[in-house]
Design a protein around this motif. Structure first.
Motif, PDB file in Angstrom:
ATOM      1  N   LYS A  79      -2.239  -1.415   6.747  1.00 30.90           N
ATOM      2  CA  LYS A  79      -3.014  -1.024   5.371  1.00 30.90           C
ATOM      3  C   LYS A  79      -3.089   0.587   5.654  1.00 30.90           C
ATOM      4  O   LYS A  79      -3.061   1.367   4.611  1.00 30.90           O
ATOM      5  CB  LYS A  79      -3.945  -1.817   5.102  1.00 30.90           C
ATOM      6  N   ASN A  80      -4.116   0.809   6.587  1.00 27.01           N
ATOM      7  CA  ASN A  80      -4.422   2.165   6.888  1.00 27.01           C
ATOM      8  C   ASN A  80      -3.116   3.212   7.065  1.00 27.01           C
ATOM      9  O   ASN A  80      -3.083   4.093   6.531  1.00 27.01           O
ATOM     10  CB  ASN A  80      -5.491   2.336   8.128  1.00 27.01           C
ATOM     11  N   SER A  81      -2.207   2.697   7.731  1.00 23.70           N
ATOM     12  CA  SER A  81      -0.956   3.428   7.879  1.00 23.70           C
ATOM     13  C   SER A  81      -0.284   3.837   6.583  1.00 23.70           C
ATOM     14  O   SER A  81       0.096   4.978   6.209  1.00 23.70           O
ATOM     15  CB  SER A  81      -0.079   2.829   8.783  1.00 23.70           C
ATOM     16  N   ALA A  82      -0.115   2.894   5.711  1.00 27.64           N
ATOM     17  CA  ALA A  82       0.252   2.980   4.633  1.00 27.64           C
ATOM     18  C   ALA A  82      -0.618   3.736   3.530  1.00 27.64           C
ATOM     19  O   ALA A  82       0.015   4.683   2.760  1.00 27.64           O
ATOM     20  CB  ALA A  82       0.601   1.419   3.829  1.00 27.64           C
ATOM     21  N   LEU A  83      -1.737   3.697   3.653  1.00 27.95           N
ATOM     22  CA  LEU A  83      -2.660   4.420   2.811  1.00 27.95           C
ATOM     23  C   LEU A  83      -2.490   5.999   3.219  1.00 27.95           C
ATOM     24  O   LEU A  83      -2.531   7.111   2.455  1.00 27.95           O
ATOM     25  CB  LEU A  83      -4.285   4.126   2.787  1.00 27.95           C
TER      26      LEU A  83
ATOM     27  N   ILE B 248       6.379   1.388   9.351  1.00 28.82           N
ATOM     28  CA  ILE B 248       4.945   1.122   9.608  1.00 28.82           C
ATOM     29  C   ILE B 248       4.699  -0.358  10.192  1.00 28.82           C
ATOM     30  O   ILE B 248       3.877  -0.364  11.230  1.00 28.82           O
ATOM     31  CB  ILE B 248       4.021   1.051   8.302  1.00 28.82           C
ATOM     32  N   THR B 249       5.575  -1.001  10.162  1.00 29.38           N
ATOM     33  CA  THR B 249       5.628  -2.640  10.715  1.00 29.38           C
ATOM     34  C   THR B 249       5.866  -2.232  12.124  1.00 29.38           C
ATOM     35  O   THR B 249       5.474  -3.032  12.868  1.00 29.38           O
ATOM     36  CB  THR B 249       6.511  -3.383   9.868  1.00 29.38           C
ATOM     37  N   GLN B 250       6.898  -1.673  12.151  1.00 30.58           N
ATOM     38  CA  GLN B 250       7.490  -1.428  13.414  1.00 30.58           C
ATOM     39  C   GLN B 250       6.176  -0.655  14.483  1.00 30.58           C
ATOM     40  O   GLN B 250       6.154  -1.085  15.588  1.00 30.58           O
ATOM     41  CB  GLN B 250       8.815  -0.322  13.742  1.00 30.58           C
ATOM     42  N   SER B 251       5.702   0.305  13.921  1.00 32.54           N
ATOM     43  CA  SER B 251       4.733   1.179  14.546  1.00 32.54           C
ATOM     44  C   SER B 251       3.497   0.378  14.782  1.00 32.54           C
ATOM     45  O   SER B 251       2.835   0.036  15.870  1.00 32.54           O
ATOM     46  CB  SER B 251       4.440   2.384  13.577  1.00 32.54           C
ATOM     47  N   THR B 252       3.179  -0.536  13.782  1.00 31.24           N
ATOM     48  CA  THR B 252       1.805  -1.377  14.048  1.00 31.24           C
ATOM     49  C   THR B 252       2.406  -2.577  15.203  1.00 31.24           C
ATOM     50  O   THR B 252       1.295  -2.598  16.217  1.00 31.24           O
ATOM     51  CB  THR B 252       1.807  -2.221  12.717  1.00 31.24           C
ATOM     52  N   PHE B 253       3.403  -2.955  15.260  1.00 38.79           N
ATOM     53  CA  PHE B 253       3.609  -3.798  16.444  1.00 38.79           C
ATOM     54  C   PHE B 253       4.036  -3.118  17.906  1.00 38.79           C
ATOM     55  O   PHE B 253       3.670  -3.798  18.645  1.00 38.79           O
ATOM     56  CB  PHE B 253       4.751  -4.740  15.911  1.00 38.79           C
TER      57      PHE B 253
ATOM     58  N   TYR C 284       0.859  -1.361   0.080  1.00 41.79           N
ATOM     59  CA  TYR C 284       0.046  -0.005   0.012  1.00 41.79           C
ATOM     60  C   TYR C 284       0.879   1.348   0.074  1.00 41.79           C
ATOM     61  O   TYR C 284       0.436   2.255  -0.415  1.00 41.79           O
ATOM     62  CB  TYR C 284      -1.212  -0.011   1.279  1.00 41.79           C
ATOM     63  N   SER C 285       1.958   1.290   0.694  1.00 44.36           N
ATOM     64  CA  SER C 285       2.851   2.499   0.505  1.00 44.36           C
ATOM     65  C   SER C 285       3.884   2.744  -0.771  1.00 44.36           C
ATOM     66  O   SER C 285       4.034   3.670  -1.052  1.00 44.36           O
ATOM     67  CB  SER C 285       3.734   2.311   1.837  1.00 44.36           C
TER      68      SER C 285
ATOM     69  N   LYS D   5      -4.819 -11.001  13.677  1.00 45.62           N
ATOM     70  CA  LYS D   5      -4.173 -10.936  12.344  1.00 45.62           C
ATOM     71  C   LYS D   5      -5.040  -9.915  11.512  1.00 45.62           C
ATOM     72  O   LYS D   5      -4.398  -9.038  10.892  1.00 45.62           O
ATOM     73  CB  LYS D   5      -4.377 -12.135  11.842  1.00 45.62           C
ATOM     74  N   SER D   6      -6.433 -10.027  11.686  1.00 44.35           N
ATOM     75  CA  SER D   6      -7.034  -8.948  10.792  1.00 44.35           C
ATOM     76  C   SER D   6      -6.700  -7.444  11.346  1.00 44.35           C
ATOM     77  O   SER D   6      -6.609  -6.434  10.542  1.00 44.35           O
ATOM     78  CB  SER D   6      -8.496  -9.027  11.156  1.00 44.35           C
ATOM     79  N   TRP D   7      -6.646  -7.186  12.582  1.00 49.01           N
ATOM     80  CA  TRP D   7      -6.372  -5.851  13.273  1.00 49.01           C
ATOM     81  C   TRP D   7      -5.008  -5.505  12.740  1.00 49.01           C
ATOM     82  O   TRP D   7      -4.768  -4.289  12.318  1.00 49.01           O
ATOM     83  CB  TRP D   7      -6.172  -5.864  14.705  1.00 49.01           C
ATOM     84  N   LEU D   8      -3.850  -6.278  12.813  1.00 47.64           N
ATOM     85  CA  LEU D   8      -2.546  -5.965  12.363  1.00 47.64           C
ATOM     86  C   LEU D   8      -2.386  -5.718  10.771  1.00 47.64           C
ATOM     87  O   LEU D   8      -2.189  -4.718  10.367  1.00 47.64           O
ATOM     88  CB  LEU D   8      -1.797  -7.179  12.458  1.00 47.64           C
ATOM     89  N   TYR D   9      -3.255  -6.411   9.914  1.00 48.14           N
ATOM     90  CA  TYR D   9      -3.424  -6.175   8.526  1.00 48.14           C
ATOM     91  C   TYR D   9      -4.169  -4.883   8.123  1.00 48.14           C
ATOM     92  O   TYR D   9      -3.623  -3.869   7.571  1.00 48.14           O
ATOM     93  CB  TYR D   9      -4.060  -7.311   7.584  1.00 48.14           C
ATOM     94  N   THR D  10      -5.117  -4.759   8.778  1.00 49.41           N
ATOM     95  CA  THR D  10      -5.766  -3.463   8.662  1.00 49.41           C
ATOM     96  C   THR D  10      -5.199  -2.137   9.213  1.00 49.41           C
ATOM     97  O   THR D  10      -5.230  -1.167   8.505  1.00 49.41           O
ATOM     98  CB  THR D  10      -7.319  -3.483   9.475  1.00 49.41           C
ATOM     99  N   THR D  11      -4.393  -2.212  10.474  1.00 50.74           N
ATOM    100  CA  THR D  11      -3.656  -0.979  10.800  1.00 50.74           C
ATOM    101  C   THR D  11      -2.448  -0.839   9.742  1.00 50.74           C
ATOM    102  O   THR D  11      -2.160   0.375   9.610  1.00 50.74           O
ATOM    103  CB  THR D  11      -2.984  -1.574  12.332  1.00 50.74           C
TER     104      THR D  11
END
Length: 181
Positions: free
Chosen positions: A65-69, A36-41, A26-27, A57-63
């Motif tokens: 994705k939204n950060s990248a967008l 973004i990965t570091q921030s998400t975790f 997405y980015s 899993k869904s929360w991680l993916y959505t978070t």
């Protein structure tokens, strides 16, 4: 709270590649995707005790994705502002600058269409969305996707076929129009 970080380490080990791939896809920028990965975790670590643990899993993916967008939206604004300033300075390269600008606009429109397709697909049928996302977007082998979804491979093929037919029906004209330009 996470017990001596063991649970967090297990979650991180299991989903780090999923989050990184979503962020990168997405980015479009690997360095940003790592951030973004570091921030998400980090967010997961901070809010773990307040979360529904069945959908991590869904929360991680959505978070991710939204950060990248959000990153792309900010970057897009910066690019457009820079391009406007450059156009006023460089008048002799108008044609190539116009071509580049139009291509970037088409790319942005195409990205927005893909985002709307995925959002509409998720609203229409969550199983279709999961199947399409895992099999085509995340490029996970279909046998593994079927196992993860708890269905037979034939059922997965049926889900994918129905989802693609629905996407063509709902967005086919718009997609063809966008690619015709």
């Amino acid at each position: 709270m996470l017990t001596e970080n063991r649970e967090f380490d297990e979650i991180y080990g299991k989903y780090k590649n999923l989050v990184l791939k979503a962020a990168y896809t997405y980015s479009g920028n690997y360095d940003v995707a790592e951030d973004i990965t570091q921030s998400t975790f980090l967010q997961l670590y901070i809010y773990y005790h307040d979360m529904n643990h069945s959908n991590i899993k869904s929360w991680l993916y959505t978070t991710a994705k939204n950060s990248a967008l959000n990153y792309r939206k900010r970057a897009r604004r910066e690019i457009l502002e820079e391009m406007t300033a450059e156009e006023s300075v460089i008048q002799d390269t108008v044609e190539s600058a116009e071509d580049e600008f139009l291509q970037e606009i088409r790319d942005i429109d195409r990205s927005d269409l893909h985002e709307r397709i995925f959002e509409a697909l998720m609203n229409k049928n969550r199983r279709w969305y999961d199947a399409i996302t895992l099999a085509y977007y995340m490029e996970i082998p279909q046998a593994k996707v079927a196992a993860e979804m708890g269905i037979r491979i034939e059922v997965l093929h049926s889900l994918l076929h129905r989802a693609k037919d629905w996407i063509k029906k709902e967005f086919g004209v718009e997609y063809d129009e966008l690619n015709r330009l």
